[in-house]
Design a protein around this motif. Structure first.
Motif, PDB file in Angstrom:
ATOM      1  N   SER A  48      -7.427  -4.023 -20.061  1.00 49.18           N
ATOM      2  CA  SER A  48      -7.243  -2.732 -19.411  1.00 49.18           C
ATOM      3  C   SER A  48      -5.905  -2.677 -18.706  1.00 49.18           C
ATOM      4  CB  SER A  48      -8.375  -2.464 -18.417  1.00 49.18           C
ATOM      5  OG  SER A  48      -8.505  -3.536 -17.533  1.00 49.18           O
ATOM      6  N   ARG A  49      -5.441  -1.469 -18.568  1.00 50.45           N
ATOM      7  CA  ARG A  49      -4.145  -1.243 -17.960  1.00 50.45           C
ATOM      8  C   ARG A  49      -4.312  -0.081 -16.996  1.00 50.45           C
ATOM      9  NH1 ARG A  49       1.243  -1.325 -19.971  1.00 50.45           N
ATOM     10  NH2 ARG A  49       2.492   0.336 -19.086  1.00 50.45           N
ATOM     11  N   ASN A  50      -3.848  -0.264 -15.806  1.00 48.31           N
ATOM     12  CA  ASN A  50      -3.912   0.831 -14.839  1.00 48.31           C
ATOM     13  C   ASN A  50      -2.529   1.042 -14.250  1.00 48.31           C
ATOM     14  OD1 ASN A  50      -5.625   2.690 -13.091  1.00 48.31           O
ATOM     15  ND2 ASN A  50      -4.517   1.502 -11.557  1.00 48.31           N
ATOM     16  N   ARG A  51      -2.125   2.287 -14.159  1.00 46.87           N
ATOM     17  CA  ARG A  51      -0.852   2.618 -13.518  1.00 46.87           C
ATOM     18  C   ARG A  51      -1.132   3.380 -12.239  1.00 46.87           C
ATOM     19  NH1 ARG A  51       4.020   1.226 -16.330  1.00 46.87           N
ATOM     20  NH2 ARG A  51       3.354  -0.911 -16.333  1.00 46.87           N
ATOM     21  N   ASN A  52      -0.660   2.818 -11.146  1.00 48.17           N
ATOM     22  CA  ASN A  52      -0.882   3.424  -9.846  1.00 48.17           C
ATOM     23  C   ASN A  52       0.422   4.029  -9.362  1.00 48.17           C
ATOM     24  OD1 ASN A  52      -0.642   2.913  -6.701  1.00 48.17           O
ATOM     25  ND2 ASN A  52      -2.790   3.192  -7.176  1.00 48.17           N
ATOM     26  N   LYS A  53       0.344   5.230  -8.830  1.00 48.07           N
ATOM     27  CA  LYS A  53       1.576   5.900  -8.401  1.00 48.07           C
ATOM     28  C   LYS A  53       1.275   6.794  -7.215  1.00 48.07           C
ATOM     29  CE  LYS A  53       3.848   8.988 -11.080  1.00 48.07           C
ATOM     30  NZ  LYS A  53       4.593   9.432 -12.263  1.00 48.07           N
ATOM     31  N   ILE A  54       2.117   6.709  -6.194  1.00 47.39           N
ATOM     32  CA  ILE A  54       1.992   7.636  -5.076  1.00 47.39           C
ATOM     33  C   ILE A  54       2.717   8.921  -5.479  1.00 47.39           C
ATOM     34  CG2 ILE A  54       2.605   8.069  -2.680  1.00 47.39           C
ATOM     35  CD1 ILE A  54       2.482   5.045  -2.231  1.00 47.39           C
ATOM     36  N   ILE A  55       1.996  10.021  -5.492  1.00 44.52           N
ATOM     37  CA  ILE A  55       2.601  11.290  -5.904  1.00 44.52           C
ATOM     38  C   ILE A  55       3.250  11.974  -4.711  1.00 44.52           C
ATOM     39  CG2 ILE A  55       2.123  13.559  -6.925  1.00 44.52           C
ATOM     40  CD1 ILE A  55       1.680  11.324  -8.899  1.00 44.52           C
ATOM     41  N   ASP A  56       2.542  11.944  -3.604  1.00 45.47           N
ATOM     42  CA  ASP A  56       3.033  12.711  -2.468  1.00 45.47           C
ATOM     43  C   ASP A  56       2.598  12.027  -1.179  1.00 45.47           C
ATOM     44  OD1 ASP A  56       4.186  14.811  -1.089  1.00 45.47           O
ATOM     45  OD2 ASP A  56       2.279  15.885  -0.955  1.00 45.47           O
ATOM     46  N   LEU A  57       3.514  12.003  -0.235  1.00 42.74           N
ATOM     47  CA  LEU A  57       3.194  11.447   1.077  1.00 42.74           C
ATOM     48  C   LEU A  57       3.626  12.449   2.131  1.00 42.74           C
ATOM     49  CD1 LEU A  57       4.437   7.769   0.810  1.00 42.74           C
ATOM     50  CD2 LEU A  57       2.097   8.485   1.204  1.00 42.74           C
ATOM     51  N   VAL A  58       3.245  12.152   3.347  1.00 43.47           N
ATOM     52  CA  VAL A  58       3.636  13.039   4.426  1.00 43.47           C
ATOM     53  C   VAL A  58       5.156  12.999   4.623  1.00 43.47           C
ATOM     54  CG1 VAL A  58       3.252  11.228   6.125  1.00 43.47           C
ATOM     55  CG2 VAL A  58       3.138  13.604   6.826  1.00 43.47           C
ATOM     56  N   GLY A  59       5.717  14.155   4.896  1.00 44.14           N
ATOM     57  CA  GLY A  59       7.143  14.214   5.245  1.00 44.14           C
ATOM     58  C   GLY A  59       8.064  13.942   4.078  1.00 44.14           C
ATOM     59  N   ASP A  60       9.345  13.831   4.377  1.00 43.35           N
ATOM     60  CA  ASP A  60      10.337  13.618   3.327  1.00 43.35           C
ATOM     61  C   ASP A  60      10.818  12.191   3.299  1.00 43.35           C
ATOM     62  OD1 ASP A  60      10.168  16.396   3.400  1.00 43.35           O
ATOM     63  OD2 ASP A  60      11.811  16.505   4.846  1.00 43.35           O
ATOM     64  N   ASP A  61      10.184  11.337   4.068  1.00 41.72           N
ATOM     65  CA  ASP A  61      10.631   9.956   4.128  1.00 41.72           C
ATOM     66  C   ASP A  61      10.606   9.318   2.756  1.00 41.72           C
ATOM     67  OD1 ASP A  61      11.654   8.826   6.301  1.00 41.72           O
ATOM     68  OD2 ASP A  61       9.771   8.044   7.117  1.00 41.72           O
ATOM     69  N   PRO A  62      11.717   8.777   2.319  1.00 38.39           N
ATOM     70  CA  PRO A  62      11.674   8.148   1.012  1.00 38.39           C
ATOM     71  C   PRO A  62      10.868   6.852   1.022  1.00 38.39           C
ATOM     72  CG  PRO A  62      13.836   7.855   2.008  1.00 38.39           C
ATOM     73  CD  PRO A  62      13.045   8.712   2.941  1.00 38.39           C
ATOM     74  N   MET A  63      10.878   6.142   2.125  1.00 32.91           N
ATOM     75  CA  MET A  63      10.164   4.878   2.188  1.00 32.91           C
ATOM     76  C   MET A  63       9.475   4.751   3.537  1.00 32.91           C
ATOM     77  SD  MET A  63      12.798   2.124   0.637  1.00 32.91           S
ATOM     78  CE  MET A  63      13.360   2.231  -1.063  1.00 32.91           C
ATOM     79  N   ILE A  64       8.201   4.492   3.513  1.00 34.31           N
ATOM     80  CA  ILE A  64       7.449   4.332   4.752  1.00 34.31           C
ATOM     81  C   ILE A  64       6.946   2.896   4.820  1.00 34.31           C
ATOM     82  CG2 ILE A  64       5.435   5.072   6.063  1.00 34.31           C
ATOM     83  CD1 ILE A  64       5.666   7.770   4.677  1.00 34.31           C
ATOM     84  N   PRO A  65       7.374   2.141   5.824  1.00 35.74           N
ATOM     85  CA  PRO A  65       6.863   0.774   5.921  1.00 35.74           C
ATOM     86  C   PRO A  65       5.383   0.795   6.251  1.00 35.74           C
ATOM     87  CG  PRO A  65       8.190   1.315   7.837  1.00 35.74           C
ATOM     88  CD  PRO A  65       8.289   2.476   6.909  1.00 35.74           C
ATOM     89  N   VAL A  66       4.663  -0.116   5.658  1.00 35.25           N
ATOM     90  CA  VAL A  66       3.245  -0.224   5.963  1.00 35.25           C
ATOM     91  C   VAL A  66       3.123  -0.984   7.270  1.00 35.25           C
ATOM     92  CG1 VAL A  66       1.040  -1.124   5.216  1.00 35.25           C
ATOM     93  CG2 VAL A  66       2.672  -0.267   3.541  1.00 35.25           C
ATOM     94  N   ILE A  67       2.569  -0.328   8.266  1.00 38.23           N
ATOM     95  CA  ILE A  67       2.470  -0.958   9.571  1.00 38.23           C
ATOM     96  C   ILE A  67       1.313  -1.937   9.531  1.00 38.23           C
ATOM     97  CG2 ILE A  67       2.251  -0.569  12.034  1.00 38.23           C
ATOM     98  CD1 ILE A  67       4.605   0.905  10.701  1.00 38.23           C
ATOM     99  N   ASN A  68       1.622  -3.161   9.796  1.00 41.39           N
ATOM    100  CA  ASN A  68       0.557  -4.160   9.819  1.00 41.39           C
ATOM    101  C   ASN A  68       0.875  -5.159  10.905  1.00 41.39           C
ATOM    102  OD1 ASN A  68      -0.923  -6.606   9.299  1.00 41.39           O
ATOM    103  ND2 ASN A  68      -1.553  -5.601   7.411  1.00 41.39           N
ATOM    104  N   ALA A  69       0.090  -5.102  11.937  1.00 44.99           N
ATOM    105  CA  ALA A  69       0.379  -5.920  13.111  1.00 44.99           C
ATOM    106  C   ALA A  69       0.405  -7.402  12.782  1.00 44.99           C
ATOM    107  CB  ALA A  69      -0.664  -5.650  14.193  1.00 44.99           C
ATOM    108  N   ASP A  70      -0.395  -7.808  11.810  1.00 43.65           N
ATOM    109  CA  ASP A  70      -0.455  -9.227  11.485  1.00 43.65           C
ATOM    110  C   ASP A  70       0.872  -9.747  10.972  1.00 43.65           C
ATOM    111  OD1 ASP A  70      -3.168  -9.493  12.044  1.00 43.65           O
ATOM    112  OD2 ASP A  70      -3.624  -8.468  10.175  1.00 43.65           O
ATOM    113  N   MET A  71       1.655  -8.860  10.396  1.00 45.20           N
ATOM    114  CA  MET A  71       2.894  -9.309   9.802  1.00 45.20           C
ATOM    115  C   MET A  71       4.005  -9.389  10.827  1.00 45.20           C
ATOM    116  SD  MET A  71       2.631  -7.006   6.437  1.00 45.20           S
ATOM    117  CE  MET A  71       4.195  -7.503   5.760  1.00 45.20           C
TER     118      MET A  71
END
Lengths: 567, 1033
Positions: B766-789
């Protein structure tokens, strides 16, 4: 048929449990059902004070002004690159304050303002309280609001200004910046309201036997007023070209001193109001300078307004922000400013230029600096030409040379942290940290009086501080003859130089220096002498650096905000 | 019901044929032919099979052992037939012994598929459902039920996130849909929604059905976006009492070793690092080493010890498993009772896991219209040792990074403290066995049902169940550990319990006419959850003697204590219609109205409809020319809407919460505003299109299923930021869109089917393609906030980027080392330091603008291949699975190739950039020189290809001949050997390309998909050899 009857009965029983999809949360209070009793208001007020102590509060580490000043230098701790950028004056709006980064006081300041506004708005409507009680609560909240705005203006200039809670936080998207002069007007109004409605002293006596300093009094409001006028005294000339998009309203600034001959006069008036009535406010210089910086001691009689950190208290969880626990509260104090040998992070050290201001016999040097823990055989000597410390380094692991800072460390906030609790449960020290202490009032008085030509009076206040510094209460036999008193016969200019130096001797590492540099137009001349340890190259500050940028993240979600010049 | 029907039919046919045979007895004889009739599926003999001479009515049936004797001429053709099998014709010729193997006729068997609230014949299935029958994978020791799914089914990605005993498993069906609301599928155990798959004893599972397309999923409405896994546990059979016992023992070893510097290499390394950074000193060790003989002046030549931390920390692991079950019943009642004990000693010292599980399933026909039953299970799981409580990086990382100078114990027998990084730390052995970490998790599930049939074909089913989880987690850090030493002992106890009560009523009716059949279902259900927790910590113990366990916390000083409670509920109405016209055209309509308390007051209820159609092409007369080859051709399509309600309660409400304030250094209660209300907060919705085809070739000897799907998940639950000047950070709202699309292929074939030898294979890809189509705002890149990191990875690594998959790595491009001082100086570095690509083209590398997308953690495709061979009494199974095209960010390698003078190095670092000792010239390689000034930026240098092909399992079993066993009253006896993870083909440099995922140390959670694919030194995978025996009485 019998079966159908039975079936109906069973079905009826099965559905008898009715499901309620309304939520009845436990441990959370619906805002509309709060603000009923005096205790409710007290609880909310305590929440506001608690928020002042949170990890990223402007009252807490205030890392930015440390690093921007010439008091501190940073080590090669590459965990937080923005520190280098600040230290080298190469920061941009996007790296300056990260939205969820540590030390992002912008976020916590506005949540403090919002909390104050919610309290003021609701308490005014509470008919169950007497007018006097309402006014006292309102005054406390207005003091915090005024103080936070004041601290924020000093950094950013014009700000979005709110005096009421927002009906919907989304409304903030279209807010524009209010001119700083206008906000100063509101600050002065808030503080004058405090003069009318706050008591001279708090009636609560702490376990240390002094009246509580973590709540504002009339004295606190007077002190902040003195500080505000001191700042406004040079405002028109310092900020004349601060903005590209507007010019300064000089008339408004001048009008803010109405009733006085000048802002210097106002500053002197409010400072002297405290000094002349210090007993009714309960203010006095602490006998032992070290006791001002001791987590065991709690509040001091010298404190005018302080924030209280309890070691076992977790940071408040405000507006959906998550704090990761181990830097909560004032976790920043100890590890940042301690060498790695004693469990610190070695991230920030004191500059030799500050260290060398002190006479060797000045007790305040011993209290302010930690030279016993560093890597030098004897206190090193700062070479102005090379910008390097010179001396013999003890045998040590090379890591200390590279990654940790080989100069003296500041000791005010790390030598006696009080009861400490380490990660992961709580913050790390139980200091009460003064936002302002009586010594600063003396310095404000001295500076303002000297400007008004009352030089001998000014020098008198300096000598009060120097007399206290000669008392080595830890070992009274050791009482020094230094620092010696300053002659009252100095010229106005010579006196100014003495006052200027005394600010550093008395209040170094207490978040005053960077604002003093700006206020007295010395930022560029002083900072450009600095040679940061990491780069070894001179810093190149620009005139626009008197204001910090508005953090980039606010532009992403608002319309109409304008960035400061130069960024 | 299905099995009973089969038995009745079977018996009827049997007796008719027996009568016929008896009537024909006594015809003239020519020669005697004997033989045995067996099933190709399991090689078992078939009693009661018919053998008829073609064209006559002459015939016999096989006896209880499948033997027959018949008289026939050489020209006669024998027709062997058996209910549920394809008939087989054999010409007698000169043979006197004819053994035949009959192939199961899947269509005739009327294989069924379990769908939500019912079953459907597989031939009439309109949606996409994967079936896993654990019998197919017998012989593979399965430690957790979720691992039964691994590699067996197209579109289902199962990752064993950690090799720790009882370690976490992540199950994803057809991709990742959500950023904040969770991506775990809904588990339904015997009809009870919201169970825990890992709480079930895998031996108790009869079958697992995985619902994948919207038409199947819509029956579970707002909780179905991530797929639904329906688990059916075993039940007894009337008249066939069985007692089964099994035991197995496994030996485990670490599957890979990574070599690091010993003390002598390390000394040269540290000194070279000092020299490279401009120090003139080579004194070593210094006062930093508390254990050096005289405290300061040992030179490196005098070092006479070196610790290999892997040898100190790892051991041989072992697993023992005991299982006993009783199954059987009479005509009116059937039962299944089982008990299981599983004990696992992990390969890291101190890490253990055990599980005790029991089950009782009873089904009783009270009278001709009332049936009732129960499913009950109780499971206790206990985890000890390394669980990754304090931090993401575990013992297995410190094994590699810790200095070989350090010894496990000092001369007094205390753990030696690691002071190398400046901050004292536990040495790897101390971290593994020093603290007590004890996690216990008890699950109890009881489900009762009654089924009434007041009118024929009208069934009312009422069920009621309770599922309870009790979790107790205790930690003790006594003074031998850093955490304990700093605080005079430290203990922590964290308990929670969660109870869910479910009540369901369904009414179903079906009816057939000559031209059509239909079935209808309507239902109502409610489910309530209650969650309570207690948490406390204490420290300052008088001595270690007073803190044997976290149950003695009264001996310490309280530091913190908290309690909490929350409740949430669902209410649902659902219905389904299945219509089958002319046995050719199939139509399914499903819908569910779901109400969830966690959503805002304006949006408590949602409607989730779906529809599916299928066309059985092979039934059409015009297809006749091909039906001799293609016995089944079915085309199907479905479209529908499902939701994801997996958010915690109360998030739509405005609230004030309590916090701690301080008054005069004493903690006092305080209140702060927390959230503002979102009156429109609602579920995430997914619209899914699925198109598929099912083929059966050569009487289903080969079957094939192909699916294409495309899903759009919109109204993502996302924290929309407020301007921070508002005083609030964000509001949980519905914004953004994610797409998953893919193809799945499932192939089953009986390749060889001879009397004594058979080979069947299952393949899925099987093959799955995952893609974010739309996010909030115009930010081209949003860091994933993860306190552990924070602080561990020096900032953010995973970003959300429109047009890219959810787990996208952003970083810098590594570009070798600086070979000239001039170029290095431009970037504030020295010769031999790491160089990064200047992507903005401004001539200087800047962290602020020279980053780019460097990879994604999601694979391009995954496949699995299972082969089963049977030869006489021997079974051989070979299972291979693969993951192609995923990226892994190897943080552990970032540490062991940092060369900063402190962290130990992998042997790769011998090939660093360095000065030739003879010529004094630089030798430049693609690895930077040793230097504390090498900044550890996140670069593609440490991003690796996680592609692998793994020989997951090989098993060889021998079934003892029945004739031997019958003498000792034993029905079956099998002894087997099995090897797991014997071989892996991969370029990945870490321990394992699959287990080493970020934050997998938690034994319970599957981690966050938005920070997926980070190897921070999780518990390594093992290689395992199992010996076992299965006994049936």
């Amino acid at each position: 048929m019998k079966k159908l009857v039975l079936y109906t009965i069973i079905l009826a029983l099965a559905n008898a449990s009715c499901i309620d999809l309304e939520e009845h949360p436990i441990g959370k209070i619906a805002p509309e059902s709060y603000f009923k009793t005096e205790k409710d208001v007290e609880g909310f007020m305590t929440g506001l004070y608690a928020n002042l102590t949170q990890d990223r509060s402007i009252f807490n580490t205030d890392l930015q002004s440390d690093i921007l000043s010439d008091e501190y230098d940073v080590s090669a701790d590459n965990f937080r690159p923005y520190r280098f950028l600040l230290n080298q004056y190469e920061f941009s709006p996007s790296d300056f304050l990260q939205e969820d980064g540590d030390g992002c006081y912008w976020v916590s300041s506005y949540s403090q303002i919002s909390q104050a506004n919610i309290l003021i708005f609701n308490v005014r409507k509470m008919t169950s309280l007497t007018e006097e009680t309402r006014n006292t609560f309102e005054a406390e909240a207005r003091f915090i609001r005024a103080l936070v705005y004041f601290m924020m203006i000093l950094r950013h200039g014009d700000l979005p200004y709110f005096s009421e809670p927002l009906a919907n936080p989304k409304d903030a998207r279209s807010v524009v910046r209010t001119p700083a002069e206008e906000i100063y007007q509101y600050i002065i109004e808030d503080l004058k309201f405090c003069l009318d409605h706050l008591p001279d002293q708090n009636s609560y006596i702490t376990t240390q036997g002094v009246t509580l300093r973590t709540k504002p009094t009339r004295g606190s409001a007077l002190a902040v007023l003195a500080k505000v006028h001191l700042t406004l005294a040079t405002y028109n000339e310092i900020y004349a070209d601060a903005y590209e998009y507007r010019s300064i309203d000089e008339t408004l600034v001048n009008n803010l001193a109405s009733g006085f001959t000048s802002h210097w006069d106002a500053a002197a008036y409010y400072a002297l109001e405290i000094i002349n009535n210090k007993s009714s406010f309960g203010y006095a210089l602490e006998d032992d300078f070290q006791n001002l910086f001791n987590g065991e001691k709690g509040d001091s009689k010298e404190f005018i307004f302080s924030v209280d950190y309890g070691p076992t208290v977790k940071g408040p969880n405000v507006a959906g922000q998550d704090y990761d626990g181990w830097r909560s509260n004032n976790g920043g104090f100890c590890p940042y400013r301690k060498p790695v040998e004693v469990g610190g992070w070695g991230a920030i050290g004191a500059t030799m230029s500050t260290f060398n201001l002190f006479h060797w016999g000045d007790y305040r040097r011993d209290v302010s600096f930690d030279i016993t823990l560093n890597l030098w055989e004897a206190p090193p000597v700062y070479n102005e030409m090379t910008g390097k410390a010179e001396g013999t380094i003890l045998d040590s692991w090379h890591y200390s040379q590279i990654d940790a800072y080989p100069f003296p460390y500041s000791a005010k906030w790390s030598r006696f942290p009080g009861e400490t609790v380490s990660w992961p449960d709580a913050g790390e020290a139980s200091m009460n940290v003064p936002n302002m202490r009586y010594a600063e009032v003396l310095l404000i008085a001295a500076e303002a009086l000297n400007e008004l030509g009352r030089t001998p009076e000014a020098i008198g206040y300096l000598n009060e501080l120097r007399a206290r510094a000669r008392q080595r209460s830890m070992n009274p036999d050791d009482d020094s003859t230094n620092p010696v008193n300053i002659s009252t016969a100095l010229s106005q200019q010579e006196a100014w130089e003495a006052i200027w130096k005394e600010w550093s001797l008395e209040l170094c590492f207490e978040w005053k220096r960077w604002f003093n540099l700006i206020r007295r137009d010395s930022l560029i001349s002083v900072i450009s002498r600095e040679v940061p340890f990491v780069t070894g190259q001179h810093v190149n500050p620009q005139p626009y650096h008197i204001l910090l940028p508005i953090p980039q993240f606010e532009f992403d979600v608002t319309d109409g905000l304008v960035q400061n010049k130069g960024y | 019901m299905f099995t009973m029907k089969k038995n009745v039919m079977f018996r009827t046919v049997f007796y008719i044929l027996l009568t016929v045979c008896l009537a024909l007895y006594g015809q003239p004889v020519f020669s005697q032919v004997t033989g045995t009739v067996r099933s190709s599926a399991d090689n078992n003999s078939l009693p009661g099979a018919n053998i008829i001479i073609k064209g006559t009515t002459t015939g016999v049936v096989t006896d209880m052992d499948g033997h027959y004797t018949i008289n026939a001429t050489a020209e006669d053709i024998l027709v062997f037939s058996y209910m549920g099998y394809h008939p087989k014709e054999v010409t007698v010729g000169q043979q006197t012994e004819i053994d035949v193997l009959l192939i199961e006729d899947i269509m005739q068997l009327e294989e069924i598929v379990v769908t939500g609230y019912g079953t459907v014949k597989k031939v009439d299935l309109t949606g996409s459902v994967s079936v896993i029958n654990p019998e197919d994978i017998e012989g593979m020791p399965v430690t957790r039920s979720d691992l039964l799914l691994q590699g067996r089914s197209a579109g289902v990605e199962v990752t064993q996130a950690s090799g720790a005993p009882g370690g976490a498993v992540r199950v994803r069906i057809r991709g990742v849909h959500s950023i904040n609301a969770g991506n775990d599928p809904l588990i339904v155990i015997d009809g009870f929604a919201g169970g825990e798959l890992s709480s079930i004893n895998p031996n108790d599972i009869e079958r697992i059905d995985i619902l994948k397309d919207a038409s199947s999923l819509a029956m579970y409405g707002a909780r179905a976006t991530n797929g639904v896994i329906l688990v059916t546990t075993k039940s007894g059979q009337s008249g066939k009492a069985r007692v089964d016992f099994s035991y197995s023992h496994s030996f485990q070893t670490i599957s890979k070793n990574i070599d690091v510097f010993d003390s002598w290499d390390w000394t040269r390394y540290a000194n070279e690092s000092m020299k490279n950074d401009g120090s003139t000193r080579t004194l070593f060790p210094s006062r930093r080493y508390p254990y050096s003989p005289d405290g300061s002046s040992a030179s490196y030549d005098s070092i006479d010890w070196s610790t290999n931390w892997a040898d100190e920390v790892y051991r041989q692991g072992a697993v023992d498993e005991y299982q006993i079950s009783f199954a059987g019943g009479s005509e009116k009642i059937s039962y299944y009772i089982s008990g299981n004990y599983y004990n696992h000693n992990g390969i890291v010292k101190g890490s253990d896991f055990n599980r005790i599980s029991t089950r009782m399933n009873i089904d009783a026909q009270a009278n001709d219209w009332i049936r009732a039953g129960t499913n009950m299970q109780a499971t206790r799981r206990q985890y000890y040792g390394e669980v990754g409580f304090w931090s993401g990086a575990g013992v297995s990382q410190s094994v590699l990074t810790s200095s070989p100078f350090l010894k496990p114990y000092d001369e007094e027998g205390n753990f030696m403290i690691d002071n190398f990084a400046g901050v004292p730390a536990d040495n790897p052995l101390a971290a593994a066995i020093g603290p007590i970490n004890d996690l216990r998790r008890d699950n109890y599930m009881v489900n009762l049902f009654t089924e009434l049939e007041p009118i024929k074909n009208l069934k009312l089913k009422i069920s009621f169940g309770v599922d309870k989880i009790d979790r107790r987690h205790g930690n003790v850090y006594d003074s031998r550990t850093i955490a304990g030493k700093n605080r005079d002992g430290y203990a922590r106890l964290s308990n929670y319990s969660q109870t869910s009560v479910l009540q369901e009523n369904t009414l179903s009716y079906n009816k057939s006419f000559s031209f059509m059949e239909f079935s209808l279902l309507a239902g109502y259900s409610w489910q309530k959850y209650e969650y309570e927790d207690v948490y406390m910590t204490t420290d300052s113990y008088l001595s270690d003697g007073f803190m044997f366990s976290f149950n003695q916390m009264g001996n310490g000083t309280p530091v913190d204590h908290q309690t909490g409670k929350s409740e949430w509920a669902y209410e649902s109405f659902f219905g389904r219609a299945n219509i089958n016209i002319l046995d050719r055209y199939l139509l399914t309509l499903n819908s569910r109205v779901d109400g969830s308390s966690s959503f805002a007051k304006n949006n408590k209820y949602g409607f989730f409809p779906s529809g599916a159609i299928a066309w059985k092409l092979h039934k059409e007369s015009f297809m006749e020319p091909v039906t001799s080859i293609f016995n089944e051709i079915k085309i199907r399509a479905s479209y529908g809407l499902v939701g994801n309600a997996a958010i915690s309660p109360y998030q739509s409400l405005a609230s004030f919460v309590t916090t701690d304030g301080v008054l005069d250094n004493v903690k006092v209660p305080a209140v702060i505003p927390q959230t503002v209300a979102n009156d429109n907060l609602t579920w995430e919705s997914t619209a899914e299109l699925d198109v598929g085809v099912d083929l059966g070739v050569l009487q289903n000897r080969i079957t094939l299923s192909f699916d294409y799907y495309k899903k759009r998940t919109y109204d993502l639950l996302y924290k929309e930021p407020f301007p921070r000047i508002s005083g609030y950070a964000s509001i949980l709202t519905n914004i953004g869109e994610v797409e998953n699309k893919g193809v799945e292929l499932l192939l089953h074939g009986i390749i060889i089917s001879k009397t004594n030898f058979s080979w069947s294979a299952d393949f899925n890809v099987s093959r799955n393609r995952n893609k974010i189509i739309d996010l909030v705002g115009d930010d081209p890149m949003i860091p994933v906030i993860n306190a552990d990191m924070d602080g561990t990875l020096k900032g953010y690594l995973n970003y959300l980027v429109e047009g890219e998959p959810i787990s996208t790595f952003v970083g810098y491009l590594y570009d070798g080392v600086y070979t000239t001082e001039e170029e290095a100086a431009l970037n504030g570095k020295k010769i031999g330091n790491a160089r990064y690509k200047d992507l903005s083209g401004d001539g200087v590398f800047k962290e602020a603008d020279d980053y780019t997308i460097i990879g994604s953690a999601f694979p391009d495709y995954i496949w699995g291949l299972n082969n089963i061979f049977r030869y006489k009494n021997w079974d051989l199974g070979i299972f291979i699975r693969a993951n192609v095209g995923s990226d892994i960010y190897n943080v552990t390698r970032e540490f062991i190739e940092a060369g900063n003078g402190v962290t130990n190095c992998s042997m790769e670092m011998l090939n660093r950039t360095r000065i030739d000792e003879e010529t004094g010239d630089w030798i430049f390689t693609d690895i930077p020189k040793f230097s504390a000034l090498n900044s550890n930026l996140r670069t593609d240098r440490f991003l690796e290809d996680g592609t692998f092909i793994r020989l997951e399992n090989v098993y060889l079993a021998y079934n003892l001949p029945k004739q031997w066993l019958s003498r000792i009253f034993v029905k079956d006896l099998q002894i087997y050997f099995s090897g797991q993870n014997l071989f892996i083909l991969t370029d990945y440099k870490g321990y394992d390309p699959e287990t080493s995922k970020y934050k997998a140390g938690d034994s319970e959670g599957g981690g966050n998909d938005a920070v997926f694919g980070i190897d921070e030194g999780t518990y390594p995978r093992t290689r395992s050899i199992t010996l076992g025996v299965k006994l049936g009485l």
